[in-house]
Design a protein around this motif. Structure first.
Motif, PDB file in Angstrom:
ATOM      1  N   HIS A 124     -60.966   5.861  28.217  1.00 27.63           N
ATOM      2  CA  HIS A 124     -60.104   6.680  27.369  1.00 27.63           C
ATOM      3  C   HIS A 124     -60.582   7.030  25.969  1.00 27.63           C
ATOM      4  CE1 HIS A 124     -56.144   8.123  25.561  1.00 27.63           C
ATOM      5  NE2 HIS A 124     -55.721   8.007  26.857  1.00 27.63           N
ATOM      6  N   GLY A 125     -60.350   8.256  25.658  1.00 31.50           N
ATOM      7  CA  GLY A 125     -61.038   8.891  24.421  1.00 31.50           C
ATOM      8  C   GLY A 125     -62.269   9.375  24.451  1.00 31.50           C
ATOM      9  N   TYR A 126     -62.992   9.363  25.477  1.00 27.00           N
ATOM     10  CA  TYR A 126     -64.221   9.619  25.991  1.00 27.00           C
ATOM     11  C   TYR A 126     -64.475  10.650  27.170  1.00 27.00           C
ATOM     12  CZ  TYR A 126     -65.433   5.656  22.817  1.00 27.00           C
ATOM     13  OH  TYR A 126     -65.195   4.657  21.607  1.00 27.00           O
ATOM     14  N   LYS A 127     -63.631  10.433  28.114  1.00 23.79           N
ATOM     15  CA  LYS A 127     -63.654  11.296  29.301  1.00 23.79           C
ATOM     16  C   LYS A 127     -62.103  11.695  29.544  1.00 23.79           C
ATOM     17  CE  LYS A 127     -68.267  10.477  30.019  1.00 23.79           C
ATOM     18  NZ  LYS A 127     -69.126  11.474  29.998  1.00 23.79           N
ATOM     19  N   ASN A 129     -52.085   3.473  32.005  1.00 24.36           N
ATOM     20  CA  ASN A 129     -53.594   4.021  31.992  1.00 24.36           C
ATOM     21  C   ASN A 129     -53.957   5.302  31.026  1.00 24.36           C
ATOM     22  OD1 ASN A 129     -55.387   2.173  34.247  1.00 24.36           O
ATOM     23  ND2 ASN A 129     -53.167   2.395  34.714  1.00 24.36           N
ATOM     24  N   GLY A 130     -53.224   5.829  30.611  1.00 20.66           N
ATOM     25  CA  GLY A 130     -53.448   7.072  29.687  1.00 20.66           C
ATOM     26  C   GLY A 130     -53.953   8.079  30.618  1.00 20.66           C
ATOM     27  N   ALA A 131     -53.744   8.042  31.877  1.00 19.88           N
ATOM     28  CA  ALA A 131     -54.219   9.059  32.661  1.00 19.88           C
ATOM     29  C   ALA A 131     -53.575  10.312  33.085  1.00 19.88           C
ATOM     30  CB  ALA A 131     -54.451   8.342  34.222  1.00 19.88           C
ATOM     31  N   SER A 132     -54.204  11.368  33.227  1.00 17.69           N
ATOM     32  CA  SER A 132     -53.656  12.813  33.376  1.00 17.69           C
ATOM     33  C   SER A 132     -53.086  12.955  34.674  1.00 17.69           C
ATOM     34  CB  SER A 132     -54.959  13.894  33.190  1.00 17.69           C
ATOM     35  OG  SER A 132     -55.441  14.073  32.175  1.00 17.69           O
ATOM     36  N   PRO A 133     -52.286  13.876  35.009  1.00 19.81           N
ATOM     37  CA  PRO A 133     -51.465  13.958  36.273  1.00 19.81           C
ATOM     38  C   PRO A 133     -52.309  14.649  37.054  1.00 19.81           C
ATOM     39  CG  PRO A 133     -50.779  15.468  34.538  1.00 19.81           C
ATOM     40  CD  PRO A 133     -51.463  14.479  33.906  1.00 19.81           C
ATOM     41  N   TYR A 134     -52.306  14.363  38.378  1.00 16.79           N
ATOM     42  CA  TYR A 134     -53.172  15.024  39.348  1.00 16.79           C
ATOM     43  C   TYR A 134     -52.347  15.099  40.778  1.00 16.79           C
ATOM     44  CZ  TYR A 134     -56.632  14.845  43.147  1.00 16.79           C
ATOM     45  OH  TYR A 134     -57.650  15.185  44.090  1.00 16.79           O
ATOM     46  N   SER A 181     -50.530  12.519  21.892  1.00 17.98           N
ATOM     47  CA  SER A 181     -50.726  12.111  20.690  1.00 17.98           C
ATOM     48  C   SER A 181     -51.761  11.077  20.879  1.00 17.98           C
ATOM     49  CB  SER A 181     -49.619  11.471  19.946  1.00 17.98           C
ATOM     50  OG  SER A 181     -49.205  10.398  20.873  1.00 17.98           O
ATOM     51  N   VAL A 182     -52.192  10.639  21.977  1.00 13.35           N
ATOM     52  CA  VAL A 182     -53.294   9.639  22.096  1.00 13.35           C
ATOM     53  C   VAL A 182     -54.620  10.032  22.915  1.00 13.35           C
ATOM     54  CG1 VAL A 182     -51.616   7.654  22.027  1.00 13.35           C
ATOM     55  CG2 VAL A 182     -52.285   8.561  24.331  1.00 13.35           C
ATOM     56  N   LYS A 183     -54.577  11.151  23.082  1.00 13.29           N
ATOM     57  CA  LYS A 183     -55.848  12.040  23.820  1.00 13.29           C
ATOM     58  C   LYS A 183     -57.085  11.458  23.452  1.00 13.29           C
ATOM     59  CE  LYS A 183     -57.404  16.394  25.656  1.00 13.29           C
ATOM     60  NZ  LYS A 183     -57.422  17.713  25.834  1.00 13.29           N
ATOM     61  N   ASN A 184     -57.372  11.444  22.007  1.00 16.17           N
ATOM     62  CA  ASN A 184     -58.420  11.120  21.643  1.00 16.17           C
ATOM     63  C   ASN A 184     -58.558   9.612  21.131  1.00 16.17           C
ATOM     64  OD1 ASN A 184     -59.426  13.785  21.892  1.00 16.17           O
ATOM     65  ND2 ASN A 184     -58.504  14.479  20.179  1.00 16.17           N
ATOM     66  N   ALA A 185     -57.632   8.869  21.311  1.00 20.45           N
ATOM     67  CA  ALA A 185     -57.553   7.364  20.801  1.00 20.45           C
ATOM     68  C   ALA A 185     -58.093   6.651  21.791  1.00 20.45           C
ATOM     69  CB  ALA A 185     -56.193   7.009  20.469  1.00 20.45           C
ATOM     70  N   THR A 186     -58.764   5.705  21.624  1.00 25.81           N
ATOM     71  CA  THR A 186     -59.016   4.221  22.326  1.00 25.81           C
ATOM     72  C   THR A 186     -57.906   3.395  22.702  1.00 25.81           C
ATOM     73  OG1 THR A 186     -59.926   3.228  20.777  1.00 25.81           O
ATOM     74  CG2 THR A 186     -61.396   4.475  21.851  1.00 25.81           C
ATOM     75  N   SER A 207     -55.554   3.019  19.407  1.00 15.95           N
ATOM     76  CA  SER A 207     -56.025   2.997  18.081  1.00 15.95           C
ATOM     77  C   SER A 207     -55.694   3.629  17.006  1.00 15.95           C
ATOM     78  CB  SER A 207     -57.574   3.340  18.335  1.00 15.95           C
ATOM     79  OG  SER A 207     -57.758   4.730  18.848  1.00 15.95           O
ATOM     80  N   ASN A 208     -54.727   4.752  17.530  1.00  9.24           N
ATOM     81  CA  ASN A 208     -53.980   5.496  16.386  1.00  9.24           C
ATOM     82  C   ASN A 208     -52.625   4.978  15.996  1.00  9.24           C
ATOM     83  OD1 ASN A 208     -52.532   6.158  18.915  1.00  9.24           O
ATOM     84  ND2 ASN A 208     -52.323   8.173  18.211  1.00  9.24           N
ATOM     85  N   GLY A 209     -52.270   3.771  16.646  1.00  2.88           N
ATOM     86  CA  GLY A 209     -51.106   2.863  16.167  1.00  2.88           C
ATOM     87  C   GLY A 209     -50.249   3.158  17.219  1.00  2.88           C
ATOM     88  N   ASP A 210     -50.152   4.281  18.205  1.00  4.18           N
ATOM     89  CA  ASP A 210     -48.844   4.393  19.125  1.00  4.18           C
ATOM     90  C   ASP A 210     -49.176   3.101  20.109  1.00  4.18           C
ATOM     91  OD1 ASP A 210     -48.754   6.612  17.891  1.00  4.18           O
ATOM     92  OD2 ASP A 210     -49.184   7.998  19.459  1.00  4.18           O
TER      93      ASP A 210
END
Length: 270
Positions: free
Chosen positions: A118-121, A144-149, A196-201, A220-223
């Motif tokens: 997460h945050g890298y791929k 998991n912070g995963a995209s819908p598929y 809001s967490v797309k680029n966070a770890t 990592s962004n506090g969310d």
């Protein structure tokens, strides 16, 4: 698809570059800037050719060499599954495992791979419309912070049910018109919750109850996300604050203190 698994066999790693290069000559004219190589990042096989054999390690070297070439020529690369050696060349990954194998002695699932990626791929789990439990799979995507598929088709879906190959016979619930509203609603909810967490770890993953059904995920962004896999509502105590998490829903507390609730149907700001 550059690496095809069929009923008759598997393409040797020694031939994959040849087939890719042959296809790329026509593909590059479209200047897409992205390509899907499907199982090239998933299957790894030896070659028992008596005159020129390949071990799995040999195949891995050839596969990495080809993936590097594909990345350089196309920019964005989509793979399925993703063995470790393929991850550095992929920008997008499908079929990432979002939970454990659920073997007999497994007591809980920890999203290790998601915490690494997460945050890298960009990644997604299995197709939501092919899951046995849609609501639980939607919640797993959030955890998991995963995209819908989704996998859908507009025509001839009934033919797939009678098709003998296991590669397509599992597409038993893909009619687009049936899934359209769910797809739009699920995408809008997931996008609102996770953008809001797309680029966070993912900094921390915790279980808050004895049965490991209440999950807390901290970015990592506090969310912070609180998820409830129980069949009843659950109240989480954080210091002097009580957070009511709906059954099969979640609560998001953003870094600025704003609270959002998903009750299984609606995603609203509190």
């Amino acid at each position: 698809q550059m690496f095809v698994h069929t009923g008759s066999g598997i393409i040797s790693a020694r031939k994959m570059d040849y087939y890719y290069s042959k296809g790329y000559e026509e593909y590059k004219e479209y200047n897409v800037g992205a390509i899907s190589v499907s199982s090239l990042g998933n299957y790894l096989n030896s070659d028992f050719n008596e005159d020129n054999p390949l071990t799995r390690e040999d195949s891995k070297i050839l596969t990495k060499r080809l993936l590097k070439k594909i990345k350089e020529q196309n920019g964005k690369v989509l793979i399925n599954g993703g063995n470790a050696y393929a991850l550095e060349f992929a920008t997008d990954i499908l079929e990432v495992p979002l939970e454990s194998s659920n073997y007999r002695y497994a007591c809980a699932s920890v999203p290790f791979m998601s915490m690494v990626l997460h945050g890298y791929k960009n990644y997604a789990g299995g197709a939501l419309n092919l899951a046995g439990d849609y609501e639980a799979s939607l919640l797993k995507a959030i955890e998991n912070g995963a995209s819908p598929y989704f996998v859908v088709a507009s025509n001839n879906t009934s033919i797939l049910k009678d098709y003998k190959s296991h590669l397509v016979s599992n597409y038993y619930s893909i009619r687009y018109l049936i899934w359209k509203e769910n797809i739009v609603a699920s995408y809008n909810m997931l996008n609102s919750a996770l953008k809001s967490v797309k680029n966070a770890t993912i900094d921390k993953h915790e279980f808050l109850d004895r049965d490991r059904k209440i999950v807390k995920v901290t970015y990592s962004n506090g969310d912070v996300f609180y998820l409830n896999y129980l069949i009843k509502d659950y109240t989480v105590r954080e210091g002097n604050t009580l957070i009511d998490v709906p059954t099969y829903g979640f609560v998001k507390v953003s870094a600025d203190g704003t609270t959002y609730v998903f009750d299984g149907t609606n995603y609203t700001q509190q």
